[in-house]
Motif scaffolding. Sequence first.
Motif, PDB file in Angstrom:
ATOM      1  N   MET A 361       0.940  -1.231  -0.199  1.00  0.00           N
ATOM      2  CA  MET A 361       0.107  -0.197   0.000  1.00  0.00           C
ATOM      3  C   MET A 361       0.661   0.935  -0.572  1.00  0.00           C
ATOM      4  N   ASP A 362       1.943   1.486   0.545  1.00  0.00           N
ATOM      5  CA  ASP A 362       2.691   2.458   1.064  1.00  0.00           C
ATOM      6  C   ASP A 362       3.946   2.482  -0.333  1.00  0.00           C
ATOM      7  N   ARG A 363       4.336   2.115  -0.984  1.00  0.00           N
ATOM      8  CA  ARG A 363       4.546   1.884  -1.882  1.00  0.00           C
ATOM      9  C   ARG A 363       4.270   2.501  -3.297  1.00  0.00           C
ATOM     10  N   MET A 364       2.780   1.790  -3.426  1.00  0.00           N
ATOM     11  CA  MET A 364       2.059   2.036  -4.407  1.00  0.00           C
ATOM     12  C   MET A 364       1.561   3.593  -4.183  1.00  0.00           C
ATOM     13  N   ARG A 365       1.691   4.604  -2.988  1.00  0.00           N
ATOM     14  CA  ARG A 365       0.967   5.535  -2.581  1.00  0.00           C
ATOM     15  C   ARG A 365       2.167   6.229  -2.728  1.00  0.00           C
ATOM     16  N   LYS A 366       3.589   5.825  -2.653  1.00  0.00           N
ATOM     17  CA  LYS A 366       4.649   7.044  -2.280  1.00  0.00           C
ATOM     18  C   LYS A 366       5.396   6.725  -3.635  1.00  0.00           C
ATOM     19  N   ILE A 367       5.798   5.619  -4.734  1.00  0.00           N
ATOM     20  CA  ILE A 367       6.322   5.288  -5.545  1.00  0.00           C
ATOM     21  C   ILE A 367       5.638   4.864  -6.945  1.00  0.00           C
ATOM     22  N   GLY A 368       4.355   4.352  -6.288  1.00  0.00           N
ATOM     23  CA  GLY A 368       3.639   4.125  -7.731  1.00  0.00           C
ATOM     24  C   GLY A 368       4.367   2.811  -8.568  1.00  0.00           C
ATOM     25  N   PRO A 369       4.983   2.477  -8.450  1.00  0.00           N
ATOM     26  CA  PRO A 369       5.497   1.041  -9.172  1.00  0.00           C
ATOM     27  C   PRO A 369       4.395   0.381 -10.268  1.00  0.00           C
ATOM     28  N   GLU A 370       5.106  -0.172 -10.841  1.00  0.00           N
ATOM     29  CA  GLU A 370       3.876  -1.078 -12.098  1.00  0.00           C
ATOM     30  C   GLU A 370       4.389  -2.359 -11.816  1.00  0.00           C
ATOM     31  N   GLN A 371       5.839  -2.743 -11.017  1.00  0.00           N
ATOM     32  CA  GLN A 371       5.985  -4.163 -10.189  1.00  0.00           C
ATOM     33  C   GLN A 371       7.024  -4.039  -9.699  1.00  0.00           C
ATOM     34  N   ILE A 372       6.794  -5.142  -8.472  1.00  0.00           N
ATOM     35  CA  ILE A 372       7.660  -5.000  -7.688  1.00  0.00           C
ATOM     36  C   ILE A 372       8.028  -6.459  -7.391  1.00  0.00           C
ATOM     37  N   ILE A 373       9.256  -6.312  -7.369  1.00  0.00           N
ATOM     38  CA  ILE A 373       9.884  -8.056  -7.064  1.00  0.00           C
ATOM     39  C   ILE A 373      10.648  -8.352  -6.264  1.00  0.00           C
ATOM     40  N   TYR A 374      10.343  -9.428  -5.522  1.00  0.00           N
ATOM     41  CA  TYR A 374      10.494 -10.027  -3.938  1.00  0.00           C
ATOM     42  C   TYR A 374      11.796 -10.920  -4.356  1.00  0.00           C
ATOM     43  N   LEU A 375      12.829 -11.278  -4.206  1.00  0.00           N
ATOM     44  CA  LEU A 375      13.550 -12.128  -3.476  1.00  0.00           C
ATOM     45  C   LEU A 375      13.936 -12.796  -2.559  1.00  0.00           C
ATOM     46  N   THR A 376      13.377 -14.174  -2.478  1.00  0.00           N
ATOM     47  CA  THR A 376      13.507 -15.100  -0.889  1.00  0.00           C
ATOM     48  C   THR A 376      13.806 -16.075  -1.159  1.00  0.00           C
ATOM     49  N   ALA A 391      -3.239  -8.801  -2.254  1.00  0.00           N
ATOM     50  CA  ALA A 391      -3.597  -7.905  -2.652  1.00  0.00           C
ATOM     51  C   ALA A 391      -4.636  -7.267  -3.293  1.00  0.00           C
ATOM     52  N   PHE A 392      -4.429  -8.505  -4.690  1.00  0.00           N
ATOM     53  CA  PHE A 392      -5.657  -8.252  -5.976  1.00  0.00           C
ATOM     54  C   PHE A 392      -6.554  -7.810  -5.574  1.00  0.00           C
ATOM     55  N   LYS A 393      -7.343  -9.528  -5.010  1.00  0.00           N
ATOM     56  CA  LYS A 393      -8.421  -9.146  -4.180  1.00  0.00           C
ATOM     57  C   LYS A 393      -9.260  -8.131  -3.341  1.00  0.00           C
ATOM     58  N   THR A 394      -8.395  -7.477  -2.610  1.00  0.00           N
ATOM     59  CA  THR A 394      -8.639  -6.895  -1.839  1.00  0.00           C
ATOM     60  C   THR A 394      -8.824  -4.412  -2.774  1.00  0.00           C
ATOM     61  N   GLY A 395      -7.477  -4.988  -4.489  1.00  0.00           N
ATOM     62  CA  GLY A 395      -7.481  -3.670  -4.639  1.00  0.00           C
ATOM     63  C   GLY A 395      -6.811  -3.281  -4.233  1.00  0.00           C
ATOM     64  N   LEU A 396      -5.581  -3.458  -3.219  1.00  0.00           N
ATOM     65  CA  LEU A 396      -4.558  -2.613  -3.071  1.00  0.00           C
ATOM     66  C   LEU A 396      -3.553  -2.406  -3.834  1.00  0.00           C
ATOM     67  N   VAL A 397      -4.454  -3.299  -4.860  1.00  0.00           N
ATOM     68  CA  VAL A 397      -2.927  -3.226  -7.208  1.00  0.00           C
ATOM     69  C   VAL A 397      -3.714  -2.885  -7.584  1.00  0.00           C
ATOM     70  N   PRO A 398      -4.075  -2.218  -8.906  1.00  0.00           N
ATOM     71  CA  PRO A 398      -4.743  -2.256 -10.434  1.00  0.00           C
ATOM     72  C   PRO A 398      -4.513  -3.861 -10.849  1.00  0.00           C
ATOM     73  N   GLU A 399      -5.408  -4.601 -11.335  1.00  0.00           N
ATOM     74  CA  GLU A 399      -5.110  -6.241 -11.981  1.00  0.00           C
ATOM     75  C   GLU A 399      -3.863  -5.580 -12.875  1.00  0.00           C
ATOM     76  N   ASP A 400      -3.818  -5.123 -13.173  1.00  0.00           N
ATOM     77  CA  ASP A 400      -2.431  -5.202 -14.436  1.00  0.00           C
ATOM     78  C   ASP A 400      -1.321  -4.925 -13.766  1.00  0.00           C
ATOM     79  N   MET A 401      -0.785  -4.545 -12.544  1.00  0.00           N
ATOM     80  CA  MET A 401       0.283  -4.579 -11.350  1.00  0.00           C
ATOM     81  C   MET A 401       1.030  -5.996 -11.689  1.00  0.00           C
ATOM     82  N   LYS A 402       1.587  -5.937 -11.942  1.00  0.00           N
ATOM     83  CA  LYS A 402       2.967  -7.363 -11.705  1.00  0.00           C
ATOM     84  C   LYS A 402       3.646  -6.958 -11.264  1.00  0.00           C
TER      85      LYS A 402
END
Length: 616
Positions: A361-376, A391-402
């Motif tokens: 949520m924070d990244r969407m507001r402050k950075i507005g990325p189209e993609q977030i990549i996690y490494l674990t 995140a998709f279901k609750t609408g934290l990110v738009p459908e076309d977010m990666k």
Amino acid sequence: MCLGQSKIRLESLREKQYDIGQKGLVIYMKKILDLISEELKNAFEAAGYDRELGRVTISNRPDLCEYQCNGAMAGAKQYKKAPIMIANEVAEKLEGSKVFAEVSAVMPGFLNLKVKEEFLTSYLKEMAVAEKFGLNLPANPKKVVVDYGGANIAKPLHVGHMRSAVIGESIKRILRFCGHDVIGDVHLGDWGLQMGLIITELKERHPEWVYFDENFEGEYPAEAPFTISELEEIYPTASGKSKEDAAYKAKAMEDTFKLQSGVRGHRAIWEHIKNVSIADLRVNYGNLNVDFDLWLGESDVHDLIPEMVDFMKESGHAYISEGALVVDVKKETDTKEYPPCMILKSDGASLYNTTDLATIMDRMRKIGPEQIIYLTDKRQELYFEQVFRCAFKTGLVPEDMKLQWIGFGTMNGKDGKPFKTREGGVMRLERLIRETTDGMYQKISENQALPEAEAKETAKQIALSALIYGDLSNQASKDYVFDIERFASFEGDTGPYILYTIVRIKSILNKYTEAGGNVAACVLADAANAAEKDLVKELAKFNTVMESACEELAPHKICAYIFDLANAFNHFYHETKILSETDEAKKAGWIALLDLTKKVLETCIDVLGFSAPERM
Ligand code: ARG
């Protein structure tokens, strides 16, 4: 009519500059294989066939030809003709081609191709002056966050942390090199029970500290009352105690709660813990050549949680189940079990999930990325699938977010079990780097006498190349065997071998300069022998490889490429007396080729995350 001459004008490689290609790329230089295919396609078309049959691949029989086209075989059925007849007709149309030195139609209908030296030379000349060696840049750069590192406060980095850091750093650099707008965030573990445990243990040991005096209203000391080594000893002690002693664990949970609910003293001591630990982490990541744009952590989104919870409740997706707040994430198409994503525990406490979702949520507001990549590591697969679905279901990110998770395999010892120290303990990253650097220092000191400071610096650089390349040359998802003797070798598929190759080139270029030559003024010439032509062909692959490494987020592709390139160079080097060549133009052509090889290798190791010394 001879198509080769009319359709492809080599001088016009640049004509396509700033055209937007199919993938939304600004086409600066076409890929070499596309140029060759185009020539074939034109010939197929001129002979009356479907031009799409003209696709060319790199030959799988390099003893017979360099490239091949199997289009005639594919077209035989469609045109009810023997493949060899089609191949012959196409070959005829290619007579006089500017691209091919040799085109032969062979039974049952293959087209074997050899390209002209001049064609390759003109390609390389363009490449040498092009920005980023002619890499196609995106018309619309993507904004990407790479979430990697994932260190936990007050816990030392161990080998397990190396993969996330090294792979993430390289992915960040590749994306950035390929024109995207990338932000790397370490996403520190700085908020959970582990923090409470440390506070509890500190309180047990120093109950008199002002931080634990609830009536204290003054300013807390600016200086931390402990060092990093004390901190590192405290966490395992506290964690051990809490496993055996339920009352101790209850205290730790209470301290976690107090910290999270903002009790002043708890926040103040936690600030110290965090600062001391981050200072140490900066040094350790720095030693790995890993550098984050953001040093944010789980704690940074704490204040966002109530708002996020409301948002999820209001959207109707979050509901109370057995006291806890959850979101269902299973889908009808699932073949395995997807438990609900828990947002808050029944006591209202937040979890790893909660902070990850609030971070989105924070990244969407402050950075507005189209993609977030996690490494674990691979074990967090189900976890991230749940978080992403939520995140998709609750609408934290738009459908076309990666939202993309890359799970990496385990770094094993030679015994096939997770890598340990010789004594059988968990290997700290610091020690691994130190021991590898010390070993390398001895090795290079045996080879040549460098001034002390340079030897130290060089040993560090080579050691890092051994560790990073040793890791990245494996496909991330695979487990691999950490074999430092092999990784540190100057021969074979290793980082030091790549550095050795670069250093060798630097030394030739230096000698050329010392003898009065001007490297920058040297002009590429047509390849004079097979080894040289092979090197040229490897160089010409650069944009193809970089683009696919970026698309697939696959640093191992760059490793494989520079290994081939280094081999091609060394083969050429052993076949050619460069500096003693008396034909000055020929010599200058080679020097230009070496210079380009060096630059391409250096660019590649830079996106992998290491660099080369001057000598070794
Ligand atoms: N601190 C976590 C761990 O040690 C890794 C964090 C990974 N990133 C994330 N956004 N969850 O497992």
